[in-house]
Design a protein around this motif. Sequence first.
Motif, PDB file in Angstrom:
ATOM      1  N   ALA A   1     -54.984 -26.005  76.989  1.00  0.00           N
ATOM      2  CA  ALA A   1     -55.923 -26.979  77.569  1.00  0.00           C
ATOM      3  C   ALA A   1     -55.364 -28.396  77.442  1.00  0.00           C
ATOM      4  O   ALA A   1     -55.524 -29.234  78.341  1.00  0.00           O
ATOM      5  CB  ALA A   1     -57.274 -26.861  76.887  1.00  0.00           C
ATOM      6  N   ALA A   2     -54.699 -28.682  76.319  1.00  0.00           N
ATOM      7  CA  ALA A   2     -54.111 -30.005  76.133  1.00  0.00           C
ATOM      8  C   ALA A   2     -52.986 -30.256  77.136  1.00  0.00           C
ATOM      9  O   ALA A   2     -52.877 -31.350  77.698  1.00  0.00           O
ATOM     10  CB  ALA A   2     -53.590 -30.144  74.701  1.00  0.00           C
ATOM     11  N   TRP A   3     -52.148 -29.243  77.378  1.00  0.00           N
ATOM     12  CA  TRP A   3     -51.070 -29.420  78.353  1.00  0.00           C
ATOM     13  C   TRP A   3     -51.627 -29.533  79.777  1.00  0.00           C
ATOM     14  O   TRP A   3     -51.054 -30.243  80.613  1.00  0.00           O
ATOM     15  CB  TRP A   3     -50.070 -28.272  78.254  1.00  0.00           C
ATOM     16  CG  TRP A   3     -49.135 -28.404  77.093  1.00  0.00           C
ATOM     17  CD1 TRP A   3     -49.099 -27.639  75.971  1.00  0.00           C
ATOM     18  CD2 TRP A   3     -48.109 -29.392  76.932  1.00  0.00           C
ATOM     19  NE1 TRP A   3     -48.116 -28.074  75.111  1.00  0.00           N
ATOM     20  CE2 TRP A   3     -47.480 -29.145  75.679  1.00  0.00           C
ATOM     21  CE3 TRP A   3     -47.649 -30.450  77.719  1.00  0.00           C
ATOM     22  CZ2 TRP A   3     -46.433 -29.932  75.204  1.00  0.00           C
ATOM     23  CZ3 TRP A   3     -46.594 -31.227  77.244  1.00  0.00           C
ATOM     24  CH2 TRP A   3     -45.998 -30.974  76.001  1.00  0.00           C
TER      25      TRP A   3
ATOM     26  N   ALA B   1     -58.448 -32.347  73.656  1.00  0.00           N
ATOM     27  CA  ALA B   1     -58.630 -30.902  73.810  1.00  0.00           C
ATOM     28  C   ALA B   1     -58.248 -30.129  72.549  1.00  0.00           C
ATOM     29  O   ALA B   1     -58.549 -28.942  72.436  1.00  0.00           O
ATOM     30  CB  ALA B   1     -57.776 -30.393  74.984  1.00  0.00           C
ATOM     31  N   LEU B   2     -57.590 -30.810  71.609  1.00  0.00           N
ATOM     32  CA  LEU B   2     -57.140 -30.135  70.392  1.00  0.00           C
ATOM     33  C   LEU B   2     -58.129 -30.349  69.265  1.00  0.00           C
ATOM     34  O   LEU B   2     -58.528 -31.487  68.989  1.00  0.00           O
ATOM     35  CB  LEU B   2     -55.764 -30.674  69.965  1.00  0.00           C
ATOM     36  CG  LEU B   2     -54.611 -30.424  70.941  1.00  0.00           C
ATOM     37  CD1 LEU B   2     -53.362 -31.157  70.490  1.00  0.00           C
ATOM     38  CD2 LEU B   2     -54.323 -28.933  71.067  1.00  0.00           C
ATOM     39  N   PRO B   3     -58.550 -29.302  68.592  1.00  0.00           N
ATOM     40  CA  PRO B   3     -59.485 -29.461  67.469  1.00  0.00           C
ATOM     41  C   PRO B   3     -58.825 -30.243  66.338  1.00  0.00           C
ATOM     42  O   PRO B   3     -57.608 -30.145  66.115  1.00  0.00           O
ATOM     43  CB  PRO B   3     -59.797 -28.025  67.042  1.00  0.00           C
ATOM     44  CG  PRO B   3     -58.630 -27.231  67.521  1.00  0.00           C
ATOM     45  CD  PRO B   3     -58.170 -27.895  68.778  1.00  0.00           C
TER      46      PRO B   3
ATOM     47  N   VAL C   1     -52.670 -19.801  61.814  1.00  0.00           N
ATOM     48  CA  VAL C   1     -51.761 -19.748  62.963  1.00  0.00           C
ATOM     49  C   VAL C   1     -52.207 -20.725  64.034  1.00  0.00           C
ATOM     50  O   VAL C   1     -51.399 -21.482  64.589  1.00  0.00           O
ATOM     51  CB  VAL C   1     -51.693 -18.316  63.523  1.00  0.00           C
ATOM     52  CG1 VAL C   1     -50.813 -18.283  64.765  1.00  0.00           C
ATOM     53  CG2 VAL C   1     -51.161 -17.351  62.472  1.00  0.00           C
ATOM     54  N   ALA C   2     -53.498 -20.717  64.334  1.00  0.00           N
ATOM     55  CA  ALA C   2     -54.018 -21.643  65.345  1.00  0.00           C
ATOM     56  C   ALA C   2     -53.782 -23.084  64.916  1.00  0.00           C
ATOM     57  O   ALA C   2     -53.438 -23.943  65.739  1.00  0.00           O
ATOM     58  CB  ALA C   2     -55.505 -21.385  65.560  1.00  0.00           C
ATOM     59  N   ARG C   3     -53.966 -23.356  63.630  1.00  0.00           N
ATOM     60  CA  ARG C   3     -53.762 -24.725  63.127  1.00  0.00           C
ATOM     61  C   ARG C   3     -52.312 -25.149  63.294  1.00  0.00           C
ATOM     62  O   ARG C   3     -52.023 -26.275  63.708  1.00  0.00           O
ATOM     63  CB  ARG C   3     -54.186 -24.794  61.662  1.00  0.00           C
ATOM     64  CG  ARG C   3     -54.102 -26.205  61.070  1.00  0.00           C
ATOM     65  CD  ARG C   3     -54.916 -26.311  59.791  1.00  0.00           C
ATOM     66  NE  ARG C   3     -54.452 -25.401  58.753  1.00  0.00           N
ATOM     67  CZ  ARG C   3     -55.127 -24.351  58.322  1.00  0.00           C
ATOM     68  NH1 ARG C   3     -56.297 -24.039  58.856  1.00  0.00           N
ATOM     69  NH2 ARG C   3     -54.642 -23.581  57.353  1.00  0.00           N
TER      70      ARG C   3
ATOM     71  N   GLU D   1     -48.308 -28.502  66.105  1.00  0.00           N
ATOM     72  CA  GLU D   1     -47.038 -28.613  66.822  1.00  0.00           C
ATOM     73  C   GLU D   1     -47.262 -29.179  68.224  1.00  0.00           C
ATOM     74  O   GLU D   1     -46.496 -30.034  68.690  1.00  0.00           O
ATOM     75  CB  GLU D   1     -46.367 -27.242  66.905  1.00  0.00           C
ATOM     76  CG  GLU D   1     -45.866 -26.723  65.566  1.00  0.00           C
ATOM     77  CD  GLU D   1     -45.299 -25.316  65.657  1.00  0.00           C
ATOM     78  OE1 GLU D   1     -45.237 -24.778  66.783  1.00  0.00           O
ATOM     79  OE2 GLU D   1     -44.912 -24.746  64.620  1.00  0.00           O
ATOM     80  N   THR D   2     -48.307 -28.698  68.887  1.00  0.00           N
ATOM     81  CA  THR D   2     -48.614 -29.193  70.229  1.00  0.00           C
ATOM     82  C   THR D   2     -48.996 -30.664  70.186  1.00  0.00           C
ATOM     83  O   THR D   2     -48.579 -31.455  71.060  1.00  0.00           O
ATOM     84  CB  THR D   2     -49.764 -28.373  70.847  1.00  0.00           C
ATOM     85  OG1 THR D   2     -49.382 -26.994  70.900  1.00  0.00           O
ATOM     86  CG2 THR D   2     -50.092 -28.855  72.253  1.00  0.00           C
ATOM     87  N   ARG D   3     -49.766 -31.061  69.170  1.00  0.00           N
ATOM     88  CA  ARG D   3     -50.159 -32.463  69.040  1.00  0.00           C
ATOM     89  C   ARG D   3     -48.923 -33.358  68.935  1.00  0.00           C
ATOM     90  O   ARG D   3     -48.825 -34.395  69.597  1.00  0.00           O
ATOM     91  CB  ARG D   3     -51.035 -32.640  67.800  1.00  0.00           C
ATOM     92  CG  ARG D   3     -51.641 -34.049  67.647  1.00  0.00           C
ATOM     93  CD  ARG D   3     -52.357 -34.203  66.310  1.00  0.00           C
ATOM     94  NE  ARG D   3     -53.302 -33.133  66.081  1.00  0.00           N
ATOM     95  CZ  ARG D   3     -54.531 -33.090  66.582  1.00  0.00           C
ATOM     96  NH1 ARG D   3     -54.939 -34.087  67.356  1.00  0.00           N
ATOM     97  NH2 ARG D   3     -55.338 -32.079  66.324  1.00  0.00           N
ATOM     98  N   ALA D   4     -47.952 -32.939  68.127  1.00  0.00           N
ATOM     99  CA  ALA D   4     -46.738 -33.742  67.960  1.00  0.00           C
ATOM    100  C   ALA D   4     -45.974 -33.874  69.272  1.00  0.00           C
ATOM    101  O   ALA D   4     -45.530 -34.973  69.642  1.00  0.00           O
ATOM    102  CB  ALA D   4     -45.851 -33.109  66.884  1.00  0.00           C
ATOM    103  N   LEU D   5     -45.817 -32.764  69.993  1.00  0.00           N
ATOM    104  CA  LEU D   5     -45.070 -32.807  71.257  1.00  0.00           C
ATOM    105  C   LEU D   5     -45.780 -33.660  72.297  1.00  0.00           C
ATOM    106  O   LEU D   5     -45.133 -34.416  73.047  1.00  0.00           O
ATOM    107  CB  LEU D   5     -44.855 -31.390  71.778  1.00  0.00           C
ATOM    108  CG  LEU D   5     -43.947 -30.482  70.938  1.00  0.00           C
ATOM    109  CD1 LEU D   5     -43.873 -29.086  71.530  1.00  0.00           C
ATOM    110  CD2 LEU D   5     -42.548 -31.081  70.803  1.00  0.00           C
TER     111      LEU D   5
END
Length: 529
Positions: free
Chosen positions: A130-132, A145-147, A154-156, A161-165
Amino acid sequence: MKCVLALLALAIATPATAGTSDPFSAYARARIAEADGDAAAATHAYAEALAGAPDDRAIALRAYREAVRGGDMVLADRAAATLAVHGTPPPDAALLAVARAARAHDLPAARAAVARLAQGHLRIFAAPLAAWIAVEAGQGDPLAALPVRSGDAVARRLTEETRALILLATGRTAAGLTALRAVLGNDQAAQDNRLAAARLLIARGDGATARTLLTGDAPAIVAVRDRPEGRGAAPSLAFGASHLFARVASDLALGEPGPLSFALTQAALRADLANDRARLLLAGALAKDGATDAALATLAAIPADSIHARAAAAGRVQLLAEADRAQEALAAARAVAQAPGATAADARRLADLYLSAGDGAAAAPLYRALIDRAGDAADATDWLQLGAALDRAGRWPDARDALDRAYALAPQDPLVLNYLGYSLIEHRERMPQAQAMLERAAALRPDDAAITDSLGWSLYLRGQPARALPLIERAAAASPGDAEIGEHLGDLYWWSGRRYEARYAWSAARVAAQGALAERLDRKIADGL
């Protein structure tokens, strides 16, 4: 199963049905092709079966799984649609749907697929995807979109990682680097995330910052660090989804491949056809699943200028060696070791293959060059391998010197103790010291069949066969496929007067024996000792 399916195919291929599109016949042919490992024939037959029985859930499910494994996305989509009508869509079908939408820049379809993911077992992918989507849409803050925090570890991890990218992709470099370093470890995931982050920074024109992330000597890292031009990646749903899917597939690659492994790698490629990291993972999964030729074809699709080309070349060597295609493996390894920019690892791989093929004369100079290259950093393993190669080449005095160097560097290493001790016993040199080495190795690794055999053989050669026999029996029970241990067991049985059992042991060993050992066993089976 194969015989049953073959009989079934014969039974239904009557003049009335042979050559027709009867779904039952096509399904049987698909199962036979699947059992034979012929993925292309299997998917073709499943497609025919599904066309003849478009509402059959059982056919659709098997067609879906084989299509995903073989990369036939048209058939996979059709089979998934049939299963959705039945109310039982495969959970991973939503991953393929996201990938298709990402590649087509179809954000409404992507959102619908992510909504399905959020309701199922694969919900850990929903928030990062959702963030992408928000990144590609260019509206609002994608990080919303990121909690902030998830209870699932695993989700965390994927969320962080997605937040950093995304921070790096949207120009918030300082915050992105801080977030990235907080989740980086020393594993393969860290390397994949460093590469992804660096490519996003390169696309923004910040090659200097990208280089600070490209540490280490992994071939892909070196390729981007040495030539960043053209290596950038614009932020998009396709990039983010493909990286995310390959990232999780990499974690799964540590175990046996399952449906999710194939779904993730195929989805990663569907979203971004240039994702050669996903191709490496797919090839590995196919190889583990017994599809060596398909794995080799997957590696062959990685172009020579890819940042993963060297890994693909090394993977090809490994696959051929594991498939017992020794000459092909050697040819491939020579090509890699002689190519411009070849590394010490490439030379060692070639030397190891020569040694495993019994060609110590070819392996020895390669190991010698590696030791010279390492200088004082050469360790016991380097000297052990050189000693083994020289021994195989019939140069025992030189081999003994190399093995003594290994022993001086690692006097408590059971592999060194075993090889040097056994070799000394075989050459009838320093036998009391050799016996002590083997006893120490056995104490360090009491469950190692090779070491147990060496100790038993040493006792036999030193005139203590009664003590040797139970040790070699134990070694043979632990490693029944080892031809040399089997030969030793036969020799001990013959000594004890158990001639029938001796010939049985030699015959069992002969199955796996090659070269001089096979010839020696043939003589013993015929004439005894």
